[in-house]
Design an enzyme around this catalytic site. Sequence first.
Site, PDB file in Angstrom:
ATOM      1  CB  VAL A 102      -0.966  -0.007   1.252  1.00 48.55           C
ATOM      2  CG1 VAL A 102      -1.762   1.346   1.230  1.00 48.55           C
ATOM      3  CG2 VAL A 102      -1.782  -1.370   1.217  1.00 48.55           C
ATOM      4  CB  CYS A 103       1.936   3.630  -2.100  1.00 51.24           C
ATOM      5  SG  CYS A 103       2.936   5.057  -2.219  1.00 51.24           S
ATOM      6  CG  LEU A 104      -1.585   5.448   2.659  1.00 47.54           C
ATOM      7  CD1 LEU A 104      -1.630   6.312   3.749  1.00 47.54           C
ATOM      8  CD2 LEU A 104      -2.523   4.379   2.880  1.00 47.54           C
TER       9      LEU A 104
END
Length: 452
Positions: A91-93
């Site tokens: 996940v990239c946020l």
Amino acid sequence: MNQSVIRLTRELNEIRKSNDLSIAVACRESDVRNVKATILGPPDTPYEFGFFEFALKFSRDYPTKAPTVTALTTNSGRCRFNPNIYAAGKVCLCIGRLLLRFSTWRGDRGEEWSSAQGLESILISIQSLMSSNPYENEPGFENANQPHDKENQKSYVLKIRHETLRVSIISRLEDYLGINPDGTVQPPPITPEQDIYDDDSSMMDSEASAVFEPFKDLCKRRFLWYYDTYLASIKVESEKVTDGAQFTKMPFEHSGNAMEGKFLYSELERRLKFVKERLDHETASWAAEGLILQDKESGVAANLQRQFEQTVEHYKKQDSVTIDIELVDDNPFLWRVTYFGRPMTNLDGGLFNIHLAFSPRFPDEQPRAKFMTPLYHHQITTDGIPCYIPQRYDEGRHHIDAIIQLMEEESPPYDPRTQVNQEASKLYWGSKEHKREYNKKLRRSVQRSMEG
């Protein structure tokens, strides 16, 4: 107790108490640092009403040190649902100026994790990725305005919607219900006659050794809420594509980290309808299972019998509402609620029968309510399933209270997540003319309830 456990316990309880329709969290009592969360896909996006599950692992140094986050809804690592939610689960946020990459928090110089952030802010940030135009989430494509970009944006939304329905909803429910890919049904692993129903301790031992799937009941109940919406979405989306056509590959996708496949809406419709059929069958089976438990004088049967008696006495003392409550065939697992419409309201003179079916695993598995007398209402499906949230899940009375409130509330706040009858919702929240038409249809259903 370690401070991380205290902090996490508080955050988990705050989310649970909020009754947030979009986010749910759970963990084993003995392992509070390993949290599972499910996020409901936001309305008016290709993720609408999908069930997206994540695992969050917190160290003993939390909140000083950030958790790791892994996406679990990936079709076994074969489906990348977003430029920032990878097929492998990474996940990239961003939260504020903080960047979360590949399940490890790190940012540019001067950008550090803050202990002011927490579980809820992480989940809300993940949910924000599920936008109406997720193509823009890919770095370098935020302001892409070339003709091919516009076409890619449309193509990306089309395949995300298909896979949301297929992977996050239909396949998930098939797995919960033991439905095989060919449409056959697996035999249930546990039957009412087995020892698990002989005493409560056997049931607890079995549950303790089972795979931790805390959102199974939630997804089943939400599926019943949104079934009409899913079916309508399949009809709309199938007209935009050709059955059997391959998905369009995006510029930022590559082998092993993409959303590949083809459109098969005719097959999805068949599978969706079968899931609904099996859920209805499961609900109907609870009554027979309950009678077996009643004969065995189990704890859950005694609890429901006691709750029924207390609920009857409670409503006898209520002057503001008139209802009758009885057991169907003297079965404490199936209650029949008869509601009499309040005078001087749109429900005046109405007579509505509502069944409340209780699971042998109550309260871990929630009761399922159904209007046996049709009522035209924006928060009741065409099949009679009411969309409501009780104050307490473990008492039948609070479920009845919430259903009555749903029926009688004159000015409810607008929430697209509770609008489970699409036609009624459009009229109710439309123009004055639309609202008048809604009231006419509501009154007709009230009149028919008196005739039948």
